[in-house]
Motif scaffolding. Structure first.
Motif, PDB file in Angstrom:
ATOM      1  N   HIS A  26       0.854  -1.197   0.000  1.00  0.00           N
ATOM      2  CA  HIS A  26       0.000   0.000   0.000  1.00  0.00           C
ATOM      3  C   HIS A  26       0.884   1.239   0.000  1.00  0.00           C
ATOM      4  CE1 HIS A  26      -3.264   2.528   2.306  1.00  0.00           C
ATOM      5  NE2 HIS A  26      -2.958   3.031   1.119  1.00  0.00           N
ATOM      6  N   VAL A  27       0.776   2.020  -1.077  1.00  0.00           N
ATOM      7  CA  VAL A  27       1.556   3.242  -1.236  1.00  0.00           C
ATOM      8  C   VAL A  27       0.613   4.377  -1.632  1.00  0.00           C
ATOM      9  CG1 VAL A  27       3.290   4.409  -2.655  1.00  0.00           C
ATOM     10  CG2 VAL A  27       3.728   2.106  -1.814  1.00  0.00           C
ATOM     11  N   ILE A  55      -0.594  20.114  -7.383  1.00  0.00           N
ATOM     12  CA  ILE A  55      -1.736  20.023  -8.306  1.00  0.00           C
ATOM     13  C   ILE A  55      -2.970  19.427  -7.614  1.00  0.00           C
ATOM     14  CG2 ILE A  55      -0.454  19.979 -10.475  1.00  0.00           C
ATOM     15  CD1 ILE A  55      -0.585  16.921 -10.397  1.00  0.00           C
ATOM     16  N   GLY A  56      -2.920  19.231  -6.310  1.00  0.00           N
ATOM     17  CA  GLY A  56      -4.082  18.750  -5.568  1.00  0.00           C
ATOM     18  C   GLY A  56      -4.476  17.320  -5.857  1.00  0.00           C
ATOM     19  N   VAL A  57      -3.499  16.483  -6.215  1.00  0.00           N
ATOM     20  CA  VAL A  57      -3.772  15.105  -6.624  1.00  0.00           C
ATOM     21  C   VAL A  57      -3.331  14.130  -5.537  1.00  0.00           C
ATOM     22  CG1 VAL A  57      -3.101  13.271  -8.238  1.00  0.00           C
ATOM     23  CG2 VAL A  57      -3.676  15.543  -9.094  1.00  0.00           C
ATOM     24  N   THR A  58      -4.155  13.116  -5.285  1.00  0.00           N
ATOM     25  CA  THR A  58      -3.799  12.003  -4.409  1.00  0.00           C
ATOM     26  C   THR A  58      -4.018  10.702  -5.167  1.00  0.00           C
ATOM     27  OG1 THR A  58      -4.439  13.214  -2.412  1.00  0.00           O
ATOM     28  CG2 THR A  58      -4.258  10.827  -2.227  1.00  0.00           C
ATOM     29  N   VAL A  59      -3.034   9.802  -5.109  1.00  0.00           N
ATOM     30  CA  VAL A  59      -3.123   8.511  -5.779  1.00  0.00           C
ATOM     31  C   VAL A  59      -2.835   7.408  -4.766  1.00  0.00           C
ATOM     32  CG1 VAL A  59      -2.302   7.065  -7.678  1.00  0.00           C
ATOM     33  CG2 VAL A  59      -2.280   9.556  -7.919  1.00  0.00           C
ATOM     34  N   ILE A  60      -3.677   6.382  -4.740  1.00  0.00           N
ATOM     35  CA  ILE A  60      -3.467   5.217  -3.875  1.00  0.00           C
ATOM     36  C   ILE A  60      -3.226   4.000  -4.752  1.00  0.00           C
ATOM     37  CG2 ILE A  60      -4.456   3.717  -2.104  1.00  0.00           C
ATOM     38  CD1 ILE A  60      -6.151   6.050  -1.177  1.00  0.00           C
ATOM     39  N   VAL A  61      -2.125   3.306  -4.510  1.00  0.00           N
ATOM     40  CA  VAL A  61      -1.785   2.087  -5.246  1.00  0.00           C
ATOM     41  C   VAL A  61      -1.655   0.954  -4.244  1.00  0.00           C
ATOM     42  CG1 VAL A  61      -0.151   0.975  -6.807  1.00  0.00           C
ATOM     43  CG2 VAL A  61      -0.541   3.435  -6.983  1.00  0.00           C
ATOM     44  N   THR A  75      -4.344  -2.429  -7.621  1.00  0.00           N
ATOM     45  CA  THR A  75      -5.527  -1.573  -7.667  1.00  0.00           C
ATOM     46  C   THR A  75      -5.074  -0.122  -7.636  1.00  0.00           C
ATOM     47  OG1 THR A  75      -5.873  -1.383  -5.272  1.00  0.00           O
ATOM     48  CG2 THR A  75      -6.808  -3.312  -6.366  1.00  0.00           C
ATOM     49  N   LEU A  76      -5.953   0.758  -8.099  1.00  0.00           N
ATOM     50  CA  LEU A  76      -5.601   2.179  -8.211  1.00  0.00           C
ATOM     51  C   LEU A  76      -6.800   3.038  -7.848  1.00  0.00           C
ATOM     52  CD1 LEU A  76      -3.318   4.177  -9.475  1.00  0.00           C
ATOM     53  CD2 LEU A  76      -4.872   4.239 -11.429  1.00  0.00           C
TER      54      LEU A  76
END
Length: 479
Positions: A291-292, A299-305, A313-314
């Protein structure tokens, strides 16, 4: 006055003080749902009551906070104290207002849950906006404040005054998991083949590409075994950074070995008094190898991998204005436009469950194959199982209580692959969606044609009657 009669035996116990205290957060949620439904029946008409502004200010002060940032607890408590002070100032004009009283109780509950002291500094509802060029939230707030000041000055020149307002930029969510199941920016839920490399997002700021491989020989279903994320250069904040995850290699760093980029953009006083900083772009490893999270504050972006079983999963949250920053050569984006019709497995939102054949037949065929049996003895993710429809549903219920599209996708994946890891993948995808999706009222999607979907149709008379009954029940229990 005498006590009102009850329509059923034992109903008096529903109004016992201990039960009310136990379920007070639920009751407060019911009030919020009632009075946020724009039908007006729960709201006492008190024009001078400014509880709505108090709530709007609180949302503005906390909308950009995230537990991943140092100082979250301190800032959240300061916002709660400011919210409480605002309710105290408007208490006299809000006497008898149901929303006001639920807010006061809600603040008290939140302070207890967060261990916030009643005394201490508060957040300013009219803070001086310091521009931080590498913070998307700061840039948007600063731009809105300046435009608001200009409009405010102009309106005063014409004799029209307006109150202070807080700008809330719109955000979009996209998620991919399972065989694979795609939730687009428009909350369209699709199940696709899309074998090979496909772009999920491709705009002027961010590119996200996934690679999907077949999960069962002879089936059209695929799953993700590679994710490539490119954070494009942003002058003064970060140069280009590339993050790449593949099965069994979920790194806690970018391709160049760095874990962050850019100068510190925030300084907070943490709960222990220590200063904490975050950069324009950074990686947070939540569970090593599984989990990362990637945070691009500029740019106000959050990504979960995540890696669950053999596959990835993304989940992505991105500001709407940035998601729309692309040209005609970048129109193939699955998060934006969904899968091409020829790549869809579902039928316009209806995902038929695979029966035997092909799914069960393929699983049985594999399990009977001698070479396959020898391989699974040392298989690191567990031996695939043969699930029937009821068995798959029972396994999915262990993780997913609500039978929405995530539950339905879980059943589909178990029937297709026999891989129980897809149960955890559906559960984690749902939790990531709840963490990142900005609109709670859109969280639940039900399979088209299901009984639950029919119950969730836009039947306004039934909705309004239900809300009124909930309001009446809440008032009866609280007073």
């Amino acid at each position: 006055m005498g006590r009102a009669g009850c329509c059923c035996r034992g109903a008096e116990r529903l109004a016992s003080p201990s039960l009310v205290r136990r379920f007070r957060p639920v009751l407060l949620l019911i009030i919020a749902l009632c009075c946020g439904a724009h039908i007006g029946q729960c709201q006492v008409a008190t024009p001078q009551c400014r509880i709505q502004k108090c709530t709007t200010d609180f949302v503005s002060l906390t909308s950009h906070l995230t537990p991943a940032v140092d100082g979250f607890h301190t800032e959240f408590c300061k916002a709660l104290r400011a919210y409480s002070a605002c309710t105290q100032r408007t208490a006299k004009s809000c006497r008898g207002n149901l929303v006001f009283h639920s807010a006061v109780l809600g603040i008290s509950d939140l302070m207890s849950q967060r261990n916030c002291s009643r005394d201490g500094p508060t957040s300013s509802t009219h803070p001086e906006v310091h521009l931080e060029p590498c913070s998307y939230h700061s840039r948007t707030q600063h731009a809105h404040t300046h435009s608001h000041v200009h409009a405010h000055t102009h309106s005063h020149a014409h004799g029209h005054g307006h109150g202070h307002s807080h700008y809330q930029p719109g955000y979009l969510f996209c998620g991919l998991f399972g065989d694979p199941h795609l939730r687009t920016f428009k909350d369209s839920f699709q199940t696709c083949k899309v074998e090979g490399a496909w772009p999920l997002i491709d705009n002027d700021y961010l590119s996200v590409q996934v690679t999907n491989v077949p999960v069962v020989p002879g089936s059209s279903a695929t799953a993700t075994n590679k994710i490539t994320i490119i954070f494009k250069p942003y002058e003064g904040c970060t140069d280009q950074r590339v993050y790449q995850a593949v099965t069994d290699n979920l790194p806690a760093a970018f391709d160049d070995g760095t874990v962050s980029s850019g100068d510190p953009i925030h300084t907070f006083a943490g709960a222990d008094g220590a200063a904490g900083k975050v950069r324009a772009l950074w990686i947070s490893e939540r569970t090593p190898g599984h989990h990362v999270e990637l945070h691009a504050g500029y740019i106000g972006v959050t990504v979960i991998v995540r890696q669950l079983g053999r596959y990835l999963t993304l989940a992505v949250r991105i500001p709407e204005e940035l998601a729309q920053a692309y040209d005609a050569t970048q129109d193939l984006q699955l998060c934006l436009n969904g899968c091409p019709s020829g790549e869809r497995i579902d039928q316009a939102g209806h995902l038929p469950l695979p029966l035997s054949p092909p799914a069960l037949g393929l699983q049985l065929q594999q399990l009977r194959r001698p070479s396959y049996a020898s391989q699974t003895q040392v298989y690191p993710y567990g031996t695939p199982q043969v699930f029937g429809v009821e068995g798959a549903k029972e396994r999915c219920r262990e993780k997913l209580e609500v039978q929405d599209i995530y539950f339905h996708s879980c059943v589909f994946d178990l029937l297709t692959t026999g891989d129980a890891n897809f149960t955890v993948a559906a559960y984690s995808a749902q939790k990531d969606m709840e963490s990142l999706h900005p609109h709670r009222d859109r969280w639940r999607i039900y399979p088209r044609g299901s009984a639950t979907s029919t119950l969730n149709c836009d039947c306004q008379p039934i909705k309004q009657l239900t809300l009124l009954l909930l309001c009446a029940l809440t008032v009866a229990l609280m007073y």
